[in-house]
Design an enzyme around this catalytic site. Structure first.
Site, PDB file in Angstrom:
ATOM      1  N   GLU A 180       9.362   2.949   0.633  1.00 34.80           N
ATOM      2  CA  GLU A 180       9.038   4.163   1.375  1.00 34.80           C
ATOM      3  C   GLU A 180       8.349   5.200   0.491  1.00 34.80           C
ATOM      4  O   GLU A 180       8.989   6.058  -0.099  1.00 34.80           O
ATOM      5  CB  GLU A 180      10.302   4.786   1.993  1.00 34.80           C
ATOM      6  CG  GLU A 180       9.987   6.029   2.824  1.00 34.80           C
ATOM      7  CD  GLU A 180      11.215   6.735   3.380  1.00 34.80           C
ATOM      8  OE1 GLU A 180      11.045   7.648   4.193  1.00 34.80           O
ATOM      9  OE2 GLU A 180      12.343   6.381   2.983  1.00 34.80           O
ATOM     10  N   LYS A 217       7.882   1.589   4.818  1.00 36.81           N
ATOM     11  CA  LYS A 217       8.217   2.744   5.663  1.00 36.81           C
ATOM     12  C   LYS A 217       7.225   3.847   5.315  1.00 36.81           C
ATOM     13  O   LYS A 217       7.233   4.372   4.199  1.00 36.81           O
ATOM     14  CB  LYS A 217       9.658   3.193   5.442  1.00 36.81           C
ATOM     15  CG  LYS A 217      10.050   4.363   6.339  1.00 36.81           C
ATOM     16  CD  LYS A 217      11.560   4.605   6.382  1.00 36.81           C
ATOM     17  CE  LYS A 217      11.880   5.799   7.266  1.00 36.81           C
ATOM     18  NZ  LYS A 217      13.334   5.985   7.484  1.00 36.81           N
TER      19      LYS A 217
END
Length: 299
Positions: A180, A217
């Protein structure tokens, strides 16, 4: 060696529709999450009481009828939740065994200071021990977050390099990492940062072995379908979107224009639910939230 449960989870993530519920607010973000839920700081005296309160909130969400594996693929927990139980089972086992929701674990220790327009992850000296604990509870994957604030080539290179270095350690433990590198939605150079990020991600993805699967992400991009090339990459199991401060309506609208991406919302998921609601009100509000995010994730 993956457990049978972890093999079944992989099949679910590969083949079923749905989205990932981000229920991993930790240390610094917990008071804000509780406040939005209607629990003020006067209702807890220390960290232990605060984490007990947030576990009550998460338990109410996870045990609700609206929250199940029909629309929710997975849920991200943090270590404190992993150490607690829901209805007599470890949180991770409850998610999978009772709800058919795939458990993920947040493993990062927070963000370092801003350097070169980015915040790297702080060191994670106990990561191997944490991964061992996760495997013991049939956790499927992990999540770790860095933040990109400016389109600084060196900063973005450092963020992605660190993410993939740790991802390989996680893969070696038999878990699937969610990488992420969040681009701040308020960045004055958001589009430029996204272009640099995509190039770095693709360079690192191309360097993985064929059996090494990761998830990404990412912040909802300025340009629709900007990350489609990542969605289609052979080493990417799923690309999930963070809401990043957008309200649910805006996040859903943006997500529905990015085909193949699914939600991994936190604030946008729990927006509107509160401790003061009756069970019927809470169920209705959560069900509406889940349904809207599920539909946006199906595009």
């Amino acid at each position: 060696m993956a457990s049978q449960a972890q093999k079944d989870m992989l099949e679910k993530v590969k083949t079923k529709p749905g989205f990932i519920a981000a229920l991993d607010q930790s240390g610094g973000s917990t008071p804000k999450a509780l406040k939005l839920y209607g629990v003020s700081e006067s209702e807890y005296a220390n960290d232990d009481e605060m984490f007990a309160k947030v576990h009550e909130m998460r338990t109410r969400i996870i045990t609700s009828n609206a929250f199940n594996g029909d629309r929710i693929l997975g849920a991200i927990l943090f270590e404190n939740t992993l150490d607690r139980e829901i209805n007599g089972k470890s949180s991770a086992h409850y998610l999978w065994q009772e709800k058919q929701v795939v458990p993920f674990l947040k493993v990062d220790k927070g963000l370092a200071e801003d350097v070169n327009g980015v915040q790297l992850m702080k060191p994670m000296p106990g990561l191997d021990t944490l991964l061992e604990k996760a495997n013991g509870q049939d956790v499927f994957g992990t999540k770790m977050r860095s933040v990109i604030k400016l389109a600084n080539p060196q900063g973005i290179k450092d963020v992605v390099g660190q993410q993939f270095e740790v991802a390989k350690q996680i893969l070696a433990a038999g878990l699937v990492p969610i990488i992420e590198p969040e681009v701040d939605i308020n960045s004055p150079e958001k589009a430029e940062a996204e272009a640099l990020l995509r190039d770095e991600l693709l360079a690192h993805l191309d360097g993985l072995d064929s059996e090494q699967l990761v998830m990404l992400k990412l912040t909802l991009p300025n340009e629709d379908d900007f990350y489609k090339v990542c969605v289609d990459h052979k080493n990417v199991l799923k690309v999930v979107a963070l809401s990043g401060g957008y309200n649910r309506q805006d996040a859903n609208d943006k997500l529905s224009k990015n085909h193949g991406m699914i939600a991994s919302f936190s604030r946008a998921l729990t927006e509107g639910v509160s401790a003061q609601q009756s069970e019927a009100e809470f169920e209705a509000m959560l069900n509406d939230a889940i349904e809207s995010i599920y539909q946006a994730s199906k595009s």
